[in-house]
Scaffold this active site. Structure first.
Site, PDB file in Angstrom:
ATOM      1  N   ASP A   1       0.864  -1.187   0.000  1.00  0.00           N
ATOM      2  CA  ASP A   1       0.000   0.000   0.000  1.00  0.00           C
ATOM      3  C   ASP A   1       0.900   1.237   0.000  1.00  0.00           C
ATOM      4  O   ASP A   1       1.789   1.369   0.858  1.00  0.00           O
ATOM      5  CB  ASP A   1      -0.881  -0.025   1.252  1.00  0.00           C
ATOM      6  CG  ASP A   1      -1.923   1.086   1.284  1.00  0.00           C
ATOM      7  OD1 ASP A   1      -1.714   2.122   0.616  1.00  0.00           O
ATOM      8  OD2 ASP A   1      -2.926   0.925   1.987  1.00  0.00           O
TER       9      ASP A   1
ATOM     10  N   LYS B   1       0.285  15.632  -8.008  1.00  0.00           N
ATOM     11  CA  LYS B   1       1.116  15.125  -9.100  1.00  0.00           C
ATOM     12  C   LYS B   1       2.262  16.097  -9.406  1.00  0.00           C
ATOM     13  O   LYS B   1       3.373  15.673  -9.747  1.00  0.00           O
ATOM     14  CB  LYS B   1       0.265  14.894 -10.345  1.00  0.00           C
ATOM     15  CG  LYS B   1      -0.600  13.645 -10.268  1.00  0.00           C
ATOM     16  CD  LYS B   1       0.249  12.385 -10.177  1.00  0.00           C
ATOM     17  CE  LYS B   1      -0.565  11.128 -10.296  1.00  0.00           C
ATOM     18  NZ  LYS B   1       0.254   9.900 -10.209  1.00  0.00           N
TER      19      LYS B   1
ATOM     20  N   SER C   1       0.918  12.999 -14.608  1.00  0.00           N
ATOM     21  CA  SER C   1      -0.296  13.398 -15.315  1.00  0.00           C
ATOM     22  C   SER C   1      -0.098  14.746 -15.997  1.00  0.00           C
ATOM     23  O   SER C   1       0.600  15.625 -15.462  1.00  0.00           O
ATOM     24  CB  SER C   1      -1.466  13.516 -14.326  1.00  0.00           C
ATOM     25  OG  SER C   1      -2.604  14.097 -14.938  1.00  0.00           O
TER      26      SER C   1
ATOM     27  N   TYR D   1      -5.672  16.466  -6.955  1.00  0.00           N
ATOM     28  CA  TYR D   1      -4.897  15.498  -7.728  1.00  0.00           C
ATOM     29  C   TYR D   1      -3.770  16.187  -8.479  1.00  0.00           C
ATOM     30  O   TYR D   1      -2.611  15.746  -8.446  1.00  0.00           O
ATOM     31  CB  TYR D   1      -5.837  14.790  -8.696  1.00  0.00           C
ATOM     32  CG  TYR D   1      -5.168  13.847  -9.672  1.00  0.00           C
ATOM     33  CD1 TYR D   1      -4.732  12.596  -9.266  1.00  0.00           C
ATOM     34  CD2 TYR D   1      -5.012  14.198 -11.010  1.00  0.00           C
ATOM     35  CE1 TYR D   1      -4.129  11.716 -10.161  1.00  0.00           C
ATOM     36  CE2 TYR D   1      -4.425  13.318 -11.916  1.00  0.00           C
ATOM     37  CZ  TYR D   1      -3.986  12.093 -11.485  1.00  0.00           C
ATOM     38  OH  TYR D   1      -3.401  11.223 -12.387  1.00  0.00           O
TER      39      TYR D   1
ATOM     40  N   ASN E   1       2.740   3.394 -10.272  1.00  0.00           N
ATOM     41  CA  ASN E   1       1.528   3.789 -10.973  1.00  0.00           C
ATOM     42  C   ASN E   1       0.378   4.159 -10.036  1.00  0.00           C
ATOM     43  O   ASN E   1      -0.496   4.929 -10.402  1.00  0.00           O
ATOM     44  CB  ASN E   1       1.076   2.637 -11.887  1.00  0.00           C
ATOM     45  CG  ASN E   1      -0.298   2.866 -12.481  1.00  0.00           C
ATOM     46  OD1 ASN E   1      -0.478   3.740 -13.317  1.00  0.00           O
ATOM     47  ND2 ASN E   1      -1.274   2.084 -12.030  1.00  0.00           N
TER      48      ASN E   1
ATOM     49  N   VAL F   1      -6.287   8.449 -20.861  1.00  0.00           N
ATOM     50  CA  VAL F   1      -6.523   7.006 -20.964  1.00  0.00           C
ATOM     51  C   VAL F   1      -7.912   6.664 -20.441  1.00  0.00           C
ATOM     52  O   VAL F   1      -8.314   7.113 -19.360  1.00  0.00           O
ATOM     53  CB  VAL F   1      -5.465   6.221 -20.185  1.00  0.00           C
ATOM     54  CG1 VAL F   1      -5.645   4.722 -20.404  1.00  0.00           C
ATOM     55  CG2 VAL F   1      -4.065   6.656 -20.593  1.00  0.00           C
TER      56      VAL F   1
END
Length: 269
Positions: A57, A170, A147, A166, A85, A199
């Site tokens: 984790d 990143k 990203s 997010y 990832n 994606v």
């Protein structure tokens, strides 16, 4: 017999890495996931022959340290390619703009904390856990899946105002990659932040999505066409992973610390 270790291998891009890499019999492939049993079930169903699954984790450094030892036993002591990832992206914040958090400051802070814990701190935990085994490799490549949301130029041109926590996390991960690259450049370790492109991970095609999600993808496509007029919409995990691996194979120490796209450049679409 190269070894590949994928952290965040349960679905989407991560699981596609397992499928793609296992097609070469000489590869040794390790998939790290929070729910190991679920991933192992998929691996068994798909009959992936040379994949070892291990529990780990990103928010739990101790679990990653234990996973690193187990993985090294399988790979023979060295890890050639470490690909991180796993990520946290809340559906609740996916389409929220900065001003949507007015009056929801505690919610924003909670989401930012969760994003940073996984997408930035988790990257540090993972690299530190597996670093001793990467250093034993002759290839020595560490890849953090980033990203385009973290690129200020793309955000400005395409007016990408959503996914705020997010994107912040990143961008922090990209800085972390650059810091590791600076620390280990004299040892020949290569660190790369890599955008996978846009994606489609929720279904095999747009036709299989709920109408509201499909509409969101259509809006996103129009946004990104401001940046790249030829952009037609999201690609499949299969397409993305194949392109990512070409970039990963091609990068050298001169690229260490860079933030590149699946195209191998700073063009994101």
């Amino acid at each position: 017999m190269p070894s590949y270790l994928i952290i965040g291998a349960s679905r989407g891009i991560g699981y596609q890495y397992l499928k793609h890499l296992s097609s070469e019999p000489s590869n040794k492939v390790v998939g790290i996931a929070r729910n190991r049993a679920a991933v192992q079930s998929r691996v068994d169903t798909d009959k992936l022959p040379n994949v070892r699954t291990i529990q780990g984790d990103l928010t739990d450094a101790a679990s990653l340290n234990a996973a690193a030892q187990e993985a090294a036993e399988y790979t023979g002591g060295a890890i050639d390619y470490l690909i991180i990832n796993g990520a946290y992206l809340s559906e609740q914040t996916l389409f929220l703009k900065p001003t949507d958090y007015i009056g929801q400051e505690e919610f924003f802070l909670d989401e930012l904390t969760s994003s940073m814990n996984t997408n930035a701190a988790g990257v540090l935990y993972a690299i530190n856990a597996f670093l001793p085994y990467v250093r034993k490799s002759s290839i020595k490549k560490v890849v953090v899946i980033s990203s385009g949301h973290a690129d200020t130029e793309l955000v400005g041109i395409a007016d990408v105002t959503e996914a705020v926590p997010y994107a912040i996390s990143k961008a922090a991960a990209n800085i972390l990659v650059a810091k590791y690259a600076a620390q280990f450049k004299d040892e020949g370790l290569i660190f790369l932040a890599l955008s996978p492109g846009v994606v489609l991970t929720m279904a095999p095609s747009l036709d299989n999505l709920p109408p509201e999600v499909s509409a969101a993808y259509e809006r996103m496509t129009k946004q990104f066409q401001k940046y790249e007029p030829s952009f037609k919409g999201p690609m499949t995990p299969e397409q993305s992973v194949a392109m990512q691996l070409k970039v990963i194979e091609g990068v050298t120490i001169n690229d260490s610390g860079a933030f590149l796209s699946h195209l191998g450049t700073k063009r994101w679409l």
